[in-house]
Design a protein around this motif. Structure first.
Motif, PDB file in Angstrom:
ATOM      1  N   ALA A  73       6.603  11.538   6.255  1.00  0.00           N
ATOM      2  CA  ALA A  73       7.141  10.428   5.411  1.00  0.00           C
ATOM      3  C   ALA A  73       6.043   9.883   4.484  1.00  0.00           C
ATOM      4  O   ALA A  73       5.190   9.479   4.975  1.00  0.00           O
ATOM      5  CB  ALA A  73       7.750   9.384   6.215  1.00  0.00           C
ATOM      6  N   VAL A  74       6.441   9.781   3.128  1.00  0.00           N
ATOM      7  CA  VAL A  74       5.262   9.354   2.331  1.00  0.00           C
ATOM      8  C   VAL A  74       5.940   8.430   1.401  1.00  0.00           C
ATOM      9  O   VAL A  74       7.120   8.453   0.908  1.00  0.00           O
ATOM     10  CB  VAL A  74       4.563  10.468   1.545  1.00  0.00           C
ATOM     11  CG1 VAL A  74       3.841  11.221   2.509  1.00  0.00           C
ATOM     12  CG2 VAL A  74       5.426  11.310   0.880  1.00  0.00           C
TER      13      VAL A  74
ATOM     14  N   ARG B 181       0.804  -1.190  -0.118  1.00  0.00           N
ATOM     15  CA  ARG B 181      -0.118   0.084   0.190  1.00  0.00           C
ATOM     16  C   ARG B 181       0.827   1.119  -0.076  1.00  0.00           C
ATOM     17  O   ARG B 181       2.025   1.225   0.402  1.00  0.00           O
ATOM     18  CB  ARG B 181      -0.790  -0.021   1.265  1.00  0.00           C
ATOM     19  CG  ARG B 181      -1.979  -0.969   1.282  1.00  0.00           C
ATOM     20  CD  ARG B 181      -2.838  -0.965   2.525  1.00  0.00           C
ATOM     21  NE  ARG B 181      -4.071  -1.675   2.620  1.00  0.00           N
ATOM     22  CZ  ARG B 181      -3.888  -3.047   2.684  1.00  0.00           C
ATOM     23  NH1 ARG B 181      -2.842  -3.699   2.748  1.00  0.00           N
ATOM     24  NH2 ARG B 181      -5.223  -3.700   2.429  1.00  0.00           N
ATOM     25  N   GLN B 182       0.300   2.292  -0.387  1.00  0.00           N
ATOM     26  CA  GLN B 182       0.987   3.695  -0.244  1.00  0.00           C
ATOM     27  C   GLN B 182       0.969   3.907   1.380  1.00  0.00           C
ATOM     28  O   GLN B 182       0.354   3.519   1.996  1.00  0.00           O
ATOM     29  CB  GLN B 182       0.263   5.041  -0.975  1.00  0.00           C
ATOM     30  CG  GLN B 182      -1.139   5.085  -0.674  1.00  0.00           C
ATOM     31  CD  GLN B 182      -1.874   6.061  -1.382  1.00  0.00           C
ATOM     32  OE1 GLN B 182      -1.837   6.167  -2.798  1.00  0.00           O
ATOM     33  NE2 GLN B 182      -2.753   6.799  -0.792  1.00  0.00           N
ATOM     34  N   GLY B 183       1.961   4.607   1.627  1.00  0.00           N
ATOM     35  CA  GLY B 183       2.009   4.748   3.072  1.00  0.00           C
ATOM     36  C   GLY B 183       2.564   6.159   3.496  1.00  0.00           C
ATOM     37  O   GLY B 183       2.993   7.230   2.634  1.00  0.00           O
ATOM     38  N   MET B 184       2.114   6.396   4.940  1.00  0.00           N
ATOM     39  CA  MET B 184       2.309   7.862   5.438  1.00  0.00           C
ATOM     40  C   MET B 184       2.673   7.703   7.113  1.00  0.00           C
ATOM     41  O   MET B 184       1.946   7.135   7.535  1.00  0.00           O
ATOM     42  CB  MET B 184       1.168   8.661   4.874  1.00  0.00           C
ATOM     43  CG  MET B 184       1.017  10.243   5.439  1.00  0.00           C
ATOM     44  SD  MET B 184       0.081  11.454   4.645  1.00  0.00           S
ATOM     45  CE  MET B 184      -1.363  10.610   5.315  1.00  0.00           C
ATOM     46  N   PHE B 185       3.574   8.639   7.377  1.00  0.00           N
ATOM     47  CA  PHE B 185       3.627   8.721   8.604  1.00  0.00           C
ATOM     48  C   PHE B 185       4.385  10.085   9.323  1.00  0.00           C
ATOM     49  O   PHE B 185       5.109  10.445   8.410  1.00  0.00           O
ATOM     50  CB  PHE B 185       4.176   7.404   9.401  1.00  0.00           C
ATOM     51  CG  PHE B 185       5.496   6.993   9.047  1.00  0.00           C
ATOM     52  CD1 PHE B 185       6.712   7.680   9.573  1.00  0.00           C
ATOM     53  CD2 PHE B 185       5.586   6.306   7.868  1.00  0.00           C
ATOM     54  CE1 PHE B 185       7.836   7.381   9.268  1.00  0.00           C
ATOM     55  CE2 PHE B 185       6.952   5.893   7.561  1.00  0.00           C
ATOM     56  CZ  PHE B 185       8.217   6.514   8.303  1.00  0.00           C
TER      57      PHE B 185
ATOM     58  N   LEU C 284      15.794   4.358   3.647  1.00  0.00           N
ATOM     59  CA  LEU C 284      16.059   2.916   3.170  1.00  0.00           C
ATOM     60  C   LEU C 284      14.980   2.152   2.652  1.00  0.00           C
ATOM     61  O   LEU C 284      15.026   1.230   1.729  1.00  0.00           O
ATOM     62  CB  LEU C 284      17.066   2.351   3.996  1.00  0.00           C
ATOM     63  CG  LEU C 284      18.591   2.786   3.905  1.00  0.00           C
ATOM     64  CD1 LEU C 284      19.184   2.037   5.106  1.00  0.00           C
ATOM     65  CD2 LEU C 284      19.446   2.832   2.567  1.00  0.00           C
ATOM     66  N   ALA C 285      13.980   2.434   3.405  1.00  0.00           N
ATOM     67  CA  ALA C 285      12.584   1.795   3.156  1.00  0.00           C
ATOM     68  C   ALA C 285      11.862   2.287   1.825  1.00  0.00           C
ATOM     69  O   ALA C 285      10.715   1.769   1.865  1.00  0.00           O
ATOM     70  CB  ALA C 285      11.675   1.622   4.572  1.00  0.00           C
ATOM     71  N   GLY C 286      12.483   3.395   1.275  1.00  0.00           N
ATOM     72  CA  GLY C 286      11.791   3.743   0.340  1.00  0.00           C
ATOM     73  C   GLY C 286      10.601   5.235   0.514  1.00  0.00           C
ATOM     74  O   GLY C 286       9.952   5.457  -0.332  1.00  0.00           O
ATOM     75  N   PHE C 287      10.610   5.465   1.463  1.00  0.00           N
ATOM     76  CA  PHE C 287      10.104   6.664   1.873  1.00  0.00           C
ATOM     77  C   PHE C 287      10.827   8.159   1.752  1.00  0.00           C
ATOM     78  O   PHE C 287      12.002   8.316   1.930  1.00  0.00           O
ATOM     79  CB  PHE C 287       9.403   6.764   3.492  1.00  0.00           C
ATOM     80  CG  PHE C 287       8.548   5.668   3.857  1.00  0.00           C
ATOM     81  CD1 PHE C 287       7.135   5.979   3.686  1.00  0.00           C
ATOM     82  CD2 PHE C 287       8.849   4.650   4.182  1.00  0.00           C
ATOM     83  CE1 PHE C 287       6.384   5.150   4.214  1.00  0.00           C
ATOM     84  CE2 PHE C 287       8.127   3.502   4.469  1.00  0.00           C
ATOM     85  CZ  PHE C 287       6.641   3.856   4.343  1.00  0.00           C
ATOM     86  N   SER C 288       9.817   9.065   1.100  1.00  0.00           N
ATOM     87  CA  SER C 288      10.350  10.300   0.918  1.00  0.00           C
ATOM     88  C   SER C 288      10.102  11.154   2.086  1.00  0.00           C
ATOM     89  O   SER C 288       9.020  11.012   2.865  1.00  0.00           O
ATOM     90  CB  SER C 288       9.835  11.125  -0.262  1.00  0.00           C
ATOM     91  OG  SER C 288       9.898  10.377  -1.254  1.00  0.00           O
TER      92      SER C 288
END
Length: 292
Positions: A275-276, A119-123, A137-141
């Motif tokens: 982080a998205v 899923r797309q993610g955000m925090f 490293l997990a791919g979050f901007s």
């Protein structure tokens, strides 16, 4: 650490996880405290209870997203995440300072990211170097966030029209707005927030929006179809502010909120990252720290 087990959380873990959370974030607050700010203190009994109640809600709604790291009988880390439609969000995450840098945080993050299942993610992220490295490293901007703090200059408050108190009857269109702004609805989170917050809405068909306001008059979560509606909703929250207030989770995509805060006499500060992954930064939108 071979002696630390990472497993799904259960209801009996909640008090211990809360104590660990308090210790983790107290250490972080003391480390990041600005000179002008008061010395951070442990949570009050009431705040601890609210944390446990909120995590119990997450555990009931999406238990597969809730994980703890255990050393013997002591909870030394936690990661609470939730899936809502196409969106995954990380509500809270931390590891005790004494076990940081030993792979425990990575194991917890791997567990909740596996639950995300693409899923797309955000925090909302702290500025902790080890954590932010792990997120990237997990791919979050990582989008820097600002916050506005201070006492509202009440002489600046405009006359805002077209807003009214909301109710559960508004949830359907609010979820559609969520899908438009952040790619997925909040679902059952809306009812949880409504149970303890005032909901103010703009029901215009072409320019809908909403904001949850807490008992101190702070905007907790805000979404709107356009910046003008978003600004009106934030002004409504500022009108309810008591003494010093806070407008949090402001990204550069939401500079309209900075403009409102400056007009109200608030000061700008920096506050971690949004982080998205797999999605743009939501706008017009002010995220909630734990409901995103």
């Amino acid at each position: 650490m071979d002696c630390v087990a990472v497993r799904l959380m259960c209801a009996d873990d909640l008090p211990g996880a809360e104590r660990t959370s308090d210790a983790v974030f107290l250490d972080s607050d003391r480390r990041d405290r600005r000179v002008s700010e008061p010395e951070p203190e442990p949570r009050s009994e009431a705040v601890s209870k609210r944390w446990i109640d909120r995590m119990r809600y997450f555990l009931e709604v999406d238990p597969q997203g809730c994980w703890v790291a255990v050393d013997g009988e002591r909870i030394v880390g936690f990661a609470i995440s939730q899936n809502r439609d196409r969106l995954w969000y990380l509500a809270t995450y931390g590891v005790l300072p004494r076990v940081q840098g030993q792979g425990v945080g990575k194991r917890l993050l791997d567990a909740v990211l596996a639950h995300a299942d693409g899923r797309q993610g955000m925090f909302s992220s702290s500025v902790h170097p080890g954590a932010t490295r792990r997120y990237r490293l997990a791919g979050f901007s990582l989008h820097p966030q600002m916050r506005m703090v201070g006492t509202v200059d009440r002489s600046t408050l405009p006359a805002v029209r077209g807003l009214s108190d909301g109710s559960a009857d508004d949830f359907d269109w609010m979820d559609r707005l969520d899908q438009r702004v952040r790619g997925a609805g909040h679902g059952s989170d809306h009812q949880y927030l409504l149970n303890s917050h005032r909901l103010v809405v703009s029901r215009g068909d072409d320019k809908p929006g909403y904001v949850y306001i807490d008992d101190r008059g702070r905007a907790v979560l805000l979404a709107a179809a356009d910046r003008r509606t978003a600004a009106d909703l934030l002004w409504e929250a500022l009108a309810a502010a008591q003494a010093d207030t806070l407008v949090n989770c402001i990204t550069t995509a939401n500079e309209w909120a900075v403009d409102v805060g400056l007009a109200a006499g608030l000061d700008i500060g920096q506050e971690g990252y949004l982080a998205v992954r797999g999605m743009p930064t939501p706008a017009p939108y002010l995220a909630s720290g734990q409901f995103l």
